[in-house]
Design a protein around this motif. Structure first.
Motif, PDB file in Angstrom:
ATOM      1  N   LEU A  48      -4.615   1.366  -5.200  1.00 21.31           N
ATOM      2  CA  LEU A  48      -4.568   2.144  -4.630  1.00 21.31           C
ATOM      3  C   LEU A  48      -6.219   2.474  -4.603  1.00 21.31           C
ATOM      4  O   LEU A  48      -6.542   2.035  -3.003  1.00 21.31           O
ATOM      5  N   ALA A  60      -9.508  -2.200   2.493  1.00 16.60           N
ATOM      6  CA  ALA A  60      -8.625  -1.497   3.965  1.00 16.60           C
ATOM      7  C   ALA A  60     -10.077  -1.761   5.036  1.00 16.60           C
ATOM      8  O   ALA A  60     -10.010  -2.120   5.817  1.00 16.60           O
ATOM      9  N   PHE A  61     -10.704  -0.881   3.948  1.00 16.68           N
ATOM     10  CA  PHE A  61     -12.091  -0.165   5.124  1.00 16.68           C
ATOM     11  C   PHE A  61     -13.256  -1.951   5.047  1.00 16.68           C
ATOM     12  O   PHE A  61     -13.746  -1.916   6.247  1.00 16.68           O
ATOM     13  N   ILE A  91      -5.194   9.234  -0.229  1.00 19.82           N
ATOM     14  CA  ILE A  91      -5.818   7.499  -0.818  1.00 19.82           C
ATOM     15  C   ILE A  91      -4.233   6.228   0.213  1.00 19.82           C
ATOM     16  O   ILE A  91      -5.148   5.443   0.719  1.00 19.82           O
ATOM     17  N   CYS A 114      -8.045  -0.350  -4.811  1.00 21.09           N
ATOM     18  CA  CYS A 114      -8.615  -1.515  -4.577  1.00 21.09           C
ATOM     19  C   CYS A 114      -7.762  -1.770  -2.701  1.00 21.09           C
ATOM     20  O   CYS A 114      -8.387  -2.244  -1.856  1.00 21.09           O
ATOM     21  N   SER A 115      -6.212  -1.289  -2.462  1.00 24.33           N
ATOM     22  CA  SER A 115      -6.570  -1.456  -1.250  1.00 24.33           C
ATOM     23  C   SER A 115      -6.841  -0.212  -0.139  1.00 24.33           C
ATOM     24  O   SER A 115      -7.588  -0.991   0.965  1.00 24.33           O
ATOM     25  N   PHE A 116      -7.439   0.146  -0.815  1.00 24.88           N
ATOM     26  CA  PHE A 116      -8.638   1.988  -0.116  1.00 24.88           C
ATOM     27  C   PHE A 116      -9.584   0.868   0.541  1.00 24.88           C
ATOM     28  O   PHE A 116     -10.547   1.012   2.040  1.00 24.88           O
ATOM     29  N   SER A 118      -5.762   4.290   3.322  1.00 23.57           N
ATOM     30  CA  SER A 118      -5.316   3.070   3.355  1.00 23.57           C
ATOM     31  C   SER A 118      -4.214   2.273   4.629  1.00 23.57           C
ATOM     32  O   SER A 118      -4.310   1.647   4.918  1.00 23.57           O
ATOM     33  N   THR A 152      -5.574   2.556   7.694  1.00 23.52           N
ATOM     34  CA  THR A 152      -6.465   1.781   8.091  1.00 23.52           C
ATOM     35  C   THR A 152      -6.104   0.474   8.602  1.00 23.52           C
ATOM     36  O   THR A 152      -6.638  -0.380   9.491  1.00 23.52           O
ATOM     37  N   TRP A 153      -4.790  -0.116   7.277  1.00 27.81           N
ATOM     38  CA  TRP A 153      -4.588  -1.528   7.750  1.00 27.81           C
ATOM     39  C   TRP A 153      -4.007  -1.377   9.015  1.00 27.81           C
ATOM     40  O   TRP A 153      -4.239  -2.679   9.973  1.00 27.81           O
ATOM     41  N   GLY A 156       1.266  -1.127  -0.302  1.00 31.56           N
ATOM     42  CA  GLY A 156       0.220   0.094   0.719  1.00 31.56           C
ATOM     43  C   GLY A 156       0.607   1.201   0.033  1.00 31.56           C
ATOM     44  O   GLY A 156       0.441   2.492  -0.238  1.00 31.56           O
TER      45      GLY A 156
END
Length: 295
Positions: A35, A42-43, A105, A37-39, A109, A112-113, A26
């Protein structure tokens, strides 16, 4: 209400391996598709384990995204498409805005991870992984991670107690608010120092560091851990290979193109890798509902 997280019941090595991959990828993948997809994932995972409380973090990140995205072009004037100028001709470019949105973003992300990491990777799991290789460092780090939530709980207790005697931190004039805040901080510091002395005396009285170090862990590497470890390792190798071949590279303002086979393969592997915890939790929930319906 927090939901049951089946993924956290796997071996700590599996959990740590996933979060390291999610955070590192990320931080270095700048392609908008990666980015995004990671965002999203992650949420999705954070909400999956936190329930409705997870939306508070999501809504709290919206103003942060707007502010950081708009501020980025003020610090980075590079770009060809000028939206407007300020301060005597300094350009505010569309490319810099895109780049700022991408960095924001990425930042959100990763945060959040890490939020999910703090829930899943408890101090005993951290000690299990690094207790043998770096016992002193792992002990200090686990104590630090434990100290932060304890600080928060203690601060709430002190503030609630002071509120009962009419000295809440949000009442009074500005000077009184500052004095109340400094009193809470002073009390927290005293409590932390006293707790450190008590912990050190307790460890010394129990003979810590005087004999041969032993380790105890309730975690075992079973069949399901081996299977998941193998799958994650293959996905990580695939993602790294596609990244080395240029599948994750991107130039700001040039549009999102998915015609590169390395980008498509890397993105597919990236989505599968990041979706592993949620997929495990959903599969476990579906299995449980099916078994319960047969009772």
């Amino acid at each position: 209400m927090e939901s049951k997280d089946t993924f956290s019941s796997y071996n700590p090595i599996i959990n740590f391996m996933f979060f390291i991959g999610a955070v590192v990828f990320g931080m270095f993948f700048v392609h908008p598709a990666f980015l995004l997809c990671s965002f999203i994932l992650a949420f999705t995972y954070y909400i999956n384990i936190k329930g409705r409380k997870g939306f508070k973090l999501l809504f709290g990140m919206i103003p942060l995204f707007i502010i950081l995205s708009l501020l980025s072009p003020l610090l980075n004037p590079n770009g060809d498409t000028v939206l407007f100028t300020y301060f005597g001709g300094r350009p505010y470019t569309l490319e810099a805005l895109y780049y700022g949105m991408a960095l924001t973003i990425m930042f959100i992300s990763v945060i959040t991870w890490f939020a999910s990491y703090n829930i899943v990777m408890t101090s005993d799991k951290f000690l299990y992984i690094f207790g043998k290789t770096a016992p002193s460092i792992s002990l200090v780090l686990s104590m630090i991670m434990r100290l932060i939530p304890n600080f928060q709980k203690k601060a709430v207790q002190i503030a609630s107690t002071r509120e009962c005697i009419g000295k809440a931190g949000d009442t009074g004039i500005k000077r009184e608010k500052i004095e109340n805040g400094m009193t809470v901080l002073s009390t927290l510091t005293t409590w932390a120092l006293e707790g450190g002395i008590i912990t050190a005396d307790s460890m010394r009285s129990r003979g810590y560091g005087t004999g041969k170090r032993t380790n105890f862990a309730i975690y075992r590497f079973d069949k399901r851990d081996i299977i998941l470890f193998t799958v994650m390792f293959i996905l990580i190798v695939l993602i790294l290979f596609c990244s080395i071949m240029g599948g994750t590279s991107y130039t700001a303002g040039k549009g999102i193109r998915l015609d590169n086979p390395y980008t498509i393969a890397g993105l597919a592997g990236y989505i599968v890798f990041l979706a592993i915890p949620v997929a495990i939790n959903i599969t476990e929930e579906i299995t449980w509902r099916i078994l319960r319906s047969k009772i």
